[in-house]
Motif scaffolding. Structure first.
Motif, PDB file in Angstrom:
ATOM      1  N   ASN A 240      -8.390   7.180  -0.966  1.00  0.00           N
ATOM      2  CA  ASN A 240      -8.738   6.515   0.290  1.00  0.00           C
ATOM      3  C   ASN A 240      -8.198   7.303   1.485  1.00  0.00           C
ATOM      4  N   ARG A 241      -6.943   7.749   1.392  1.00  0.00           N
ATOM      5  CA  ARG A 241      -6.365   8.555   2.482  1.00  0.00           C
ATOM      6  C   ARG A 241      -7.171   9.846   2.651  1.00  0.00           C
TER       7      ARG A 241
ATOM      8  N   THR B 107       2.146   7.909   7.220  1.00  0.00           N
ATOM      9  CA  THR B 107       2.524   8.519   5.952  1.00  0.00           C
ATOM     10  C   THR B 107       2.453  10.030   6.081  1.00  0.00           C
TER      11      THR B 107
ATOM     12  N   ASN C 265      -1.824  11.682   9.177  1.00  0.00           N
ATOM     13  CA  ASN C 265      -2.321  10.479   9.846  1.00  0.00           C
ATOM     14  C   ASN C 265      -3.522  10.821  10.716  1.00  0.00           C
ATOM     15  N   THR C 266      -4.258   9.775  11.095  1.00  0.00           N
ATOM     16  CA  THR C 266      -5.473   9.952  11.899  1.00  0.00           C
ATOM     17  C   THR C 266      -5.236  10.880  13.098  1.00  0.00           C
TER      18      THR C 266
ATOM     19  N   LEU D  92     -10.334   9.144   4.403  1.00  0.00           N
ATOM     20  CA  LEU D  92     -10.027   8.846   5.809  1.00  0.00           C
ATOM     21  C   LEU D  92      -9.941  10.160   6.591  1.00  0.00           C
TER      22      LEU D  92
ATOM     23  N   TYR E 230       0.847  -1.197   0.000  1.00  0.00           N
ATOM     24  CA  TYR E 230       0.000   0.000   0.000  1.00  0.00           C
ATOM     25  C   TYR E 230       0.883   1.249   0.000  1.00  0.00           C
ATOM     26  N   ASP E 231       1.952   1.205   0.783  1.00  0.00           N
ATOM     27  CA  ASP E 231       2.899   2.328   0.820  1.00  0.00           C
ATOM     28  C   ASP E 231       3.516   2.538  -0.572  1.00  0.00           C
TER      29      ASP E 231
ATOM     30  N   LEU F 114       1.166   4.299  -2.698  1.00  0.00           N
ATOM     31  CA  LEU F 114       1.072   5.713  -2.310  1.00  0.00           C
ATOM     32  C   LEU F 114       2.322   6.502  -2.693  1.00  0.00           C
TER      33      LEU F 114
ATOM     34  N   ARG G  40      -4.664   7.285  -2.787  1.00  0.00           N
ATOM     35  CA  ARG G  40      -4.704   8.678  -2.293  1.00  0.00           C
ATOM     36  C   ARG G  40      -6.149   9.114  -2.013  1.00  0.00           C
TER      37      ARG G  40
END
Ligand code: SAM
Length: 266
Positions: free
Chosen positions: A61-62, A89, A92-93, A65, A27-28, A31, A59
């Motif tokens: 998806n991020r 990344t 982040n959350t 998020l 996944y990284d 990205l 991207r």
């Protein structure tokens, strides 16, 4: 002989196996990150032969998020359980939530030890954010984990993130029942944010084929199946949709391109 230490930028902890691909690192690679190895990049490259804008899908998806975490924090949610959190990344959350509410607490959960290795370094000075290595298929182990119980208060609303992770469960692993187990632990007023690889175009199914054969996981499901994960909950507008359509902050270009339709969520 060179002695490696944790301070060394090229140090690799012994639990990191670079001979086998890892979901988090593939996944990284999609990205465009740097925390991946040749085995991971080979899968991303093969996938992009069938689905050239795989990076755009990741991207999107991020971005969704972050819109979701921002939305939940604005609704007063101040504790998050981010299961299948992936490698840290660009953003982040915890950074999104804590920009709005510095006291917001976040627990990251991932079963890949590389996530712990990277996140530990990032979070050394952040008392409101923790990271644990655990398997989402064992929710009780997560709820009872010494770093979770007592840090998150399950008698109050929680933002549960299952973002781009449920598609790593096969049908035989009963993903809907598992999601129900999590939902049952959430106090009223909690939120579930879930995104999932969506089987809506032949190119997505071709990418699914590459992931299943080379990585052994990564199932696309249709919009109806994805919507069913939210059964019993009240859906926030606009419901379960292709990600760019979920509460966009900028004008959406329609029709959506493949990167726009390959993941759906709510
Ligand atoms: N949630 C992040 C996002 O959407 O940007 C990362 C998604 S990444 C595609 C999926 C993550 O789920 C990977 O880091 C992988 O290690 C993790 N994962 C896969 N299966 C898991 C499991 N059974 N338990 C915990 N984490 C898992």
């Amino acid at each position: 002989e060179r002695i490696w230490t944790h301070q060394d930028p090229d140090y690799l902890p012994p639990e990191i196996d670079t001979s086998k691909p890892s979901i988090a690192r593939v996944y990284d690679a999609f990205l465009g990150g740097k925390d991946n190895f040749a085995v991971d990049r080979a899968i991303a490259m093969e996938g992009m032969k069938h689905f050239p804008d795989g990076g755009g899908g990741a991207r999107n998806n991020r971005a969704m998020l972050f819109r979701g975490v921002k939305f939940m924090t604005e609704q007063g949610i101040d504790q998050f359980l981010d299961v299948g959190s992936g490698l840290p990344t660009m953003d982040n959350t915890h950074s999104v939530a804590q920009r709005i509410n510095p006291d917001a607490r976040v627990v990251y959960v991932d079963n890949d030890p590389i996530v712990l290795a990277h996140a530990r370094a990032l979070l050394q000075t952040n008392d409101n954010t923790r990271v644990i290595t655990a398997d989402m298929r064992e929710p009780e182990a997560i709820f009872q984990h010494p770093k979770v119980a007592g840090f998150l208060d399950f008698s109050r609303p929680i933002g549960l993130l299952l973002v781009a992770v449920v598609h790593h469960l096969g049908d035989d692993e009963r993903p809907a029942e598992l999601v129900d187990t999590y939902k049952a632990r959430l106090a009223p007023g909690s939120f579930l944010q879930l995104t999932h690889f969506c089987s809506c175009a032949p190119e997505v199914r071709a990418l699914e084929g590459v992931l299943l054969s080379m990585l052994g996981t990564g199932r696309a499901r249709d919009l109806e199946e994805i919507t069913r994960f939210f059964d019993g909950l009240e859906l926030v507008e606009p419901g379960v949709v292709h990600l760019p359509e979920w509460r966009p902050e900028e004008p959406v270009e329609r029709p959506l391109d493949l990167a726009g339709i390959c993941i759906a969520g709510g």
